[in-house]
Design a protein around this motif. Structure first.
Motif, mmCIF file in Angstrom:
data_model
loop_
_atom_site.group_PDB
_atom_site.id
_atom_site.type_symbol
_atom_site.label_atom_id
_atom_site.label_comp_id
_atom_site.label_asym_id
_atom_site.label_seq_id
_atom_site.Cartn_x
_atom_site.Cartn_y
_atom_site.Cartn_z
ATOM 1 N N ILE A 123 74.191 -19.118 100.123
ATOM 2 C CA ILE A 123 74.411 -18.950 98.688
ATOM 3 C C ILE A 123 74.596 -17.473 98.381
ATOM 4 C CG2 ILE A 123 73.401 -19.331 96.403
ATOM 5 C CD1 ILE A 123 71.670 -21.565 97.836
ATOM 6 N N ALA A 124 75.825 -17.104 98.066
ATOM 7 C CA ALA A 124 76.097 -15.697 97.770
ATOM 8 C C ALA A 124 75.238 -15.237 96.605
ATOM 9 C CB ALA A 124 77.576 -15.523 97.428
ATOM 10 N N ASN A 125 74.754 -14.024 96.709
ATOM 11 C CA ASN A 125 73.850 -13.506 95.693
ATOM 12 C C ASN A 125 74.632 -12.818 94.582
ATOM 13 O OD1 ASN A 125 71.791 -12.529 94.210
ATOM 14 N ND2 ASN A 125 71.067 -11.052 95.719
ATOM 15 N N ASP A 126 75.272 -13.617 93.742
ATOM 16 C CA ASP A 126 75.968 -13.042 92.596
ATOM 17 C C ASP A 126 75.845 -13.982 91.408
ATOM 18 O OD1 ASP A 126 78.029 -15.027 92.713
ATOM 19 O OD2 ASP A 126 79.089 -13.849 94.212
ATOM 20 N N VAL A 130 74.506 -20.279 91.361
ATOM 21 C CA VAL A 130 73.132 -20.546 90.958
ATOM 22 C C VAL A 130 72.212 -20.022 92.061
ATOM 23 C CG1 VAL A 130 71.462 -22.390 90.552
ATOM 24 C CG2 VAL A 130 73.769 -22.544 89.574
ATOM 25 N N GLN A 131 71.270 -19.181 91.701
ATOM 26 C CA GLN A 131 70.376 -18.574 92.689
ATOM 27 C C GLN A 131 69.103 -19.406 92.873
ATOM 28 O OE1 GLN A 131 71.265 -15.769 94.484
ATOM 29 N NE2 GLN A 131 73.201 -16.225 93.461
ATOM 30 N N PRO A 132 68.655 -19.568 94.102
ATOM 31 C CA PRO A 132 67.398 -20.298 94.314
ATOM 32 C C PRO A 132 66.214 -19.552 93.699
ATOM 33 C CG PRO A 132 68.554 -19.909 96.397
ATOM 34 C CD PRO A 132 69.254 -19.106 95.352
ATOM 35 N N HIS A 133 65.358 -20.290 93.053
ATOM 36 C CA HIS A 133 64.126 -19.724 92.494
ATOM 37 C C HIS A 133 62.879 -20.430 93.013
ATOM 38 C CE1 HIS A 133 65.444 -16.958 89.144
ATOM 39 N NE2 HIS A 133 66.586 -17.467 89.528
ATOM 40 N N ALA A 134 63.073 -21.527 93.720
ATOM 41 C CA ALA A 134 61.905 -22.277 94.180
ATOM 42 C C ALA A 134 62.296 -23.149 95.357
ATOM 43 C CB ALA A 134 61.346 -23.150 93.062
ATOM 44 N N PRO C 223 73.012 -11.883 81.925
ATOM 45 C CA PRO C 223 74.274 -12.090 82.667
ATOM 46 C C PRO C 223 74.382 -13.514 83.223
ATOM 47 C CG PRO C 223 73.333 -9.952 83.204
ATOM 48 C CD PRO C 223 72.294 -10.682 82.380
ATOM 49 N N GLN C 224 73.297 -14.044 83.756
ATOM 50 C CA GLN C 224 73.318 -15.411 84.269
ATOM 51 C C GLN C 224 73.563 -16.416 83.137
ATOM 52 O OE1 GLN C 224 71.291 -13.103 85.254
ATOM 53 N NE2 GLN C 224 71.101 -13.175 87.471
ATOM 54 N N ARG C 225 72.920 -16.190 82.016
ATOM 55 C CA ARG C 225 73.099 -17.132 80.903
ATOM 56 C C ARG C 225 74.510 -17.055 80.331
ATOM 57 N NH1 ARG C 225 67.684 -14.986 78.903
ATOM 58 N NH2 ARG C 225 66.168 -16.458 79.772
ATOM 59 N N ARG C 226 75.069 -15.852 80.287
ATOM 60 C CA ARG C 226 76.436 -15.703 79.795
ATOM 61 C C ARG C 226 77.406 -16.433 80.716
ATOM 62 N NH1 ARG C 226 79.204 -9.785 79.244
ATOM 63 N NH2 ARG C 226 78.680 -9.842 81.473
ATOM 64 N N LYS C 227 77.206 -16.258 82.001
ATOM 65 C CA LYS C 227 78.047 -16.967 82.974
ATOM 66 C C LYS C 227 77.905 -18.477 82.796
ATOM 67 C CE LYS C 227 80.466 -17.957 86.600
ATOM 68 N NZ LYS C 227 81.864 -17.581 86.763
ATOM 69 N N GLN D 85 80.921 -26.430 91.393
ATOM 70 C CA GLN D 85 79.662 -26.372 92.135
ATOM 71 C C GLN D 85 79.279 -24.938 92.496
ATOM 72 O OE1 GLN D 85 77.098 -27.997 92.963
ATOM 73 N NE2 GLN D 85 76.284 -27.150 94.837
ATOM 74 N N ASN D 86 80.233 -24.151 92.870
ATOM 75 C CA ASN D 86 79.933 -22.859 93.506
ATOM 76 C C ASN D 86 80.187 -21.628 92.668
ATOM 77 O OD1 ASN D 86 79.128 -24.002 95.872
ATOM 78 N ND2 ASN D 86 81.151 -23.943 96.805
ATOM 79 N N ASP D 87 80.982 -21.761 91.640
ATOM 80 C CA ASP D 87 81.466 -20.538 90.996
ATOM 81 C C ASP D 87 81.277 -20.510 89.494
ATOM 82 O OD1 ASP D 87 82.762 -19.163 93.352
ATOM 83 O OD2 ASP D 87 83.721 -21.119 93.424
ATOM 84 N N GLU D 88 80.483 -21.435 88.977
ATOM 85 C CA GLU D 88 80.349 -21.463 87.518
ATOM 86 C C GLU D 88 78.905 -21.262 87.069
ATOM 87 O OE1 GLU D 88 82.669 -24.825 86.044
ATOM 88 O OE2 GLU D 88 84.490 -23.933 86.871
ATOM 89 N N GLY D 89 78.088 -20.773 87.975
ATOM 90 C CA GLY D 89 76.732 -20.374 87.593
ATOM 91 C C GLY D 89 75.901 -21.476 86.944
ATOM 92 N N GLY D 90 76.211 -22.715 87.282
ATOM 93 C CA GLY D 90 75.434 -23.813 86.698
ATOM 94 C C GLY D 90 75.943 -24.255 85.337
#
Lengths: 333, 333, 333, 333
Positions: A123-126, A130-134, C223-227, D85-90
């Motif tokens: 999972i790319a960190n950008d 969606v970034q893992p949190h748990a 930034p995450q929420r905006r995305k 899935q991968n590029d829309e930040g959820g």
């Protein structure tokens, strides 16, 4: 005899008695004398200060835990066969407001620190991902394996190194404790677990599980979230009383021991029909449709689990007397 | 003696017996013999085909009802003092994914078709405003008033003329039925109600309410939503059994009658101390802090309700013997 | 001539030029040279370290701000006539996952610390009620009034004493700055404001507003929420460039000054027809339907605002030449 | 020269001109003359009655489409490498209120009806599992492959047989149309597509995409959802005008043709370095870190795509003159 699921079993007589004992007017919600004892009682059990809240279902415990560990825009790494992914009708997504479950592999629904790290590293960190949190594991797993303290600790170490929360779905925690012989602290907070869904319903309870936070600050908003999810029972004392009765005299361990022993008996008879090692109270067998039919003809009922497999779950009240005929029937196939 | 709330009262003995009678293995979730009887039993009660689902709390019933009647981008008109606005910790917003509650006025938490129409007419019909999709009333109201069939019907007519769904929060529906002497059909579907939260917990139950849909198609996704909200108990038979016991021999009406009679006795004693008419089992009195203290000194406990007011709720088990001393104490103030 | 809204006005020529100047390949999203200047440019403007993110609409700015200040189970106190309540189609509830707006009163859509405190004090501090976590005011208000620094500061003090976040909807912030003559710092962070929706679109922009956080840590997840809200434009440079052009040489103040002066001219002509004081660029007049029709017959168009009222909004490009004929027509009524 | 992404490219001069042409006061939101033409213009293009709404980003188009096709408790089948899935930040989870994405496999991010059916067949049809309600494909895919009309139609047939909605993410729809030479109707509604995210930004636009519903009733609440997502621009005319300019004289096809031709040129030079077939404007090459460095040393910039791979995206403005030096450099490696 039915071996569909431990969640269909009867309620233990001592739990029923506890309901009677609680049947007097008391303060509503969780202000009653039973509910108010939970924090202390579970702190005592775990040997550390915890926050312990009753909830009515395992799904509720899991989802409130995840909500405390993962923001809506975050992700939770779990096994592909995890209950939270497959058996909760999207409740994790509902409670977390849409957090994403990232699915990892592993034999018998069991994860390792390595596979979790590999899954996360893809999972790319950008901001686009969606970034893992748990991370969430199930102990005992959905296929009846158990995590030992050092296995949990390896995952705990990874989680905390990455800044993730760590949740354990313990719908069958009692079975895992009995199976490993490990201390409850070693299996949880000493191994880095932040929140535990402590199951009682599958183990002889009626309608109460406990969500345990090993870092009390994580529970800061859980009472609000529980209320908001329509889970704050007005007669909450009947949930707390069930759970307290279960802990009294280690009834919870006694129930789990019975179920695990029954499963072991069946496993012994099953030989190389076993799909997974039997470490708790679930037994997955390779059986042909004809064999399944013949077992059913003898009065044994169970769950078909994909082609050529069957799942038998042994309940707290299904001791050797109940299992022996089944074991013999399986041996005789 | 405590008059805080009927939701803190004990569980009726017949409901407890029903729990025992259901304490055998059966199919999990709502596949058991009790749960499967609900649709038929409630259809019989209401004299029309309904869908009836158990849920553990009144908040759950209300919120699942609203979710079936109002989309996330819609609004629900309710009273400013409605339980869904003030006492559910934001659960309606959680379950509906953010629908807006539009608050209307009315003496004693009671709405009329007129005030609802006025409230709605202030909302411009464009994409910038959240549009009303449903109306929700509480019967008996949060202040112990009741709607009669024609009052409900007037609101039902308005709702349907505007294309809104119509929900009734019946946490104290039994008290309203006893109070009005009206038929359950006349108070609900014949008056245009689409969904009823049928309360049992405040009326001697333990942990089961029933959500009744008078248009079965409205329930199309409610099982999924109930599951997703973590409300699908594995041992659901214990919820269904409670409710069925409550309907048996009209126990639910007997319990409500007791509570209403107790409240009437108290109201009689209270004279012009009454803040609202007493039509169900709630009594709101004007008392000075000194008077409140003197009642408490005599062992009566209750809820302070804003400055100079007190709320007494009479429970199903608080008959004349329990109320008479309180009534005398109030008269003696 | 149309006076419906400043949000229908043309885009200033210098903003258009900025679009051209940015029309070269650059890094996508907000990695371009314009977007990367925002934090610094707005920090310079406000004289403190801020985080500044472009968003395309005022609703987006407001909602992302609220999401940073209020959890899903919390509430936001705002005016009954606030844009977030009436004109955003439920976006605040969507973005915050169902936070509740608590509505307070006040002449001309303007709140005071007193009324906010009174509104909050009605909300019992328990788990059954949604608890306030933030307050939001609009400056200039929806009725064209402005808050002066000390008025903002009184609210800021209250908010922080109660542990709430403090948001200012500045869709017409420029008009408020020009009207009060106050410094931008005095009107915002020095007065306790945590997040500002800084409007440009109504003031001659095309499609960019800026969300300013005066406590950078509040922007941690923005930034995450905006995305996640689908607002992270791939060619974000065109938003940043607009805004930077607007700040250059104080163009934003020049535009607002023009609009305010036009409104003042109209207000002078309107005399006691004024419904609210005219402190920014909105003018609400009492006009009969006949008078409204006669104005329209002369070619002036505007918004009917309830019975017997009309709203005129003066845009940045509607100087004295444009307003004078309208002013005369109003005087002549 | 930069080949990072077509979403970083400049805006076509004719689109810029359209912005100027629209720079007059007009009705706000989508009431202006440009926005009001969209339905008709896109209906004409597709040869059937459609509803066409501007949105600012492809993510917004995708998510509003999914929300119209899938309830919160439902699931969407898509490719493991899908943009949603991968590029829309959820964002899909946010907009749908937590619907679950079910991930399927397929070479080059391309799905087939078979693999979709297999993926779906693993999902037990009961209340415990999230049920699929929609399928989403990307055309051209994230790896630059295209679906031909019969491939789309096979998926459409499956979707409709199962009662699912069918969404096409057409961020690079123009490239797919040019590549296949197929008619736009054949690639969409005639093949069962219900909703299309029609991309313009990657193809020379600035900030406008169009969400096209081929069944107008599916768009019933989309205006409300767009507003609620903070996406209803007040100066919406600038979005509509961009798009209309793009359709004029088939500018959108001309732009895509340029990009596809550039990619073909590069593909020709790349020989067996190609990771995927090059059917649109994306080229994935196998290059060692040393080779990548040598290309960068010559001034070519691009995206590292996992170990040993590089992604080059050719933009609408990067014709043969721009590509030829790159092609030679690749050939010379």
């Amino acid at each position: 005899m039915r071996f569909f699921s431990d969640n269909a079993a009867p309620v233990h007589a001592k739990v029923m008695e506890a309901l009677h004992a609680a049947n007097h007017q008391d303060t509503a919600y969780d202000g009653d004398r039973w509910s108010k004892r939970l924090d202390e009682r579970f702190s005592e059990l775990f040997g550390t200060e915890v926050r312990a809240l009753w909830v009515p279902t395992g799904t509720a415990a899991n989802c409130l835990a995840l909500t405390a560990l993962c923001p809506p825009h975050g992700g939770v790494i779990c096994h592909r066969d995890a209950h939270i992914q497959n058996d909760e009708g999207g409740a994790p997504e509902f409670y977390t407001h849409g957090a994403k479950l990232y699915l990892a592999d592993g034999e018998g629904a069991k994860l390792s620190a390595e596979i979790i790290a590999q899954t996360a590293d893809l999972i790319a960190n950008d901001v686009h991902r969606v970034q893992p949190h748990a991370v969430s594991i199930t102990n005992a797993t959905e296929y009846g394996l158990v995590y030992k303290p050092d296995e949990v600790a390896a995952i705990g170490e990874l989680a905390h190194a990455r800044g993730w929360g760590f949740h354990m779905d313990g719908a069958r925690f009692a079975n895992a404790v009995v199976s490993t012989g490990a201390g409850v602290a070693d299996l949880t907070w000493k191994a880095g677990v932040d929140a535990l869904s402590f199951g009682f319903v599958k183990n002889g309870g009626m309608s109460a599980e406990v969500l345990v936070f090993f870092k009390p600050e994580l529970a800061a908003y859980t009472p609000q979230r529980r209320k908001r999810a329509a889970l704050l029972f007005s007669k909450g004392r009947f949930l707390a009383a069930q759970v307290l009765a279960h802990l009294d005299g280690d009834l919870w361990l006694e129930c789990a021991r019975g179920a695990n022993e029954g499963a072991a008996l069946l496993a012994q008879a099953a030989g190389d029909r076993l799909v997974h090692a039997v470490e708790a109270n679930e037994v997955f067998l390779r059986v042909t449709p004809q064999e399944a039919a013949s077992l059913r003809a003898k009065g044994f009922d169970f769950y078909d689990w994909g082609p050529g497999e069957a799942r038998f779950v042994v309940s707290w009240d299904q001791g050797a007397d109940v299992i022996r005929p089944l074991a013999e029937a399986v041996r005789a196939l």
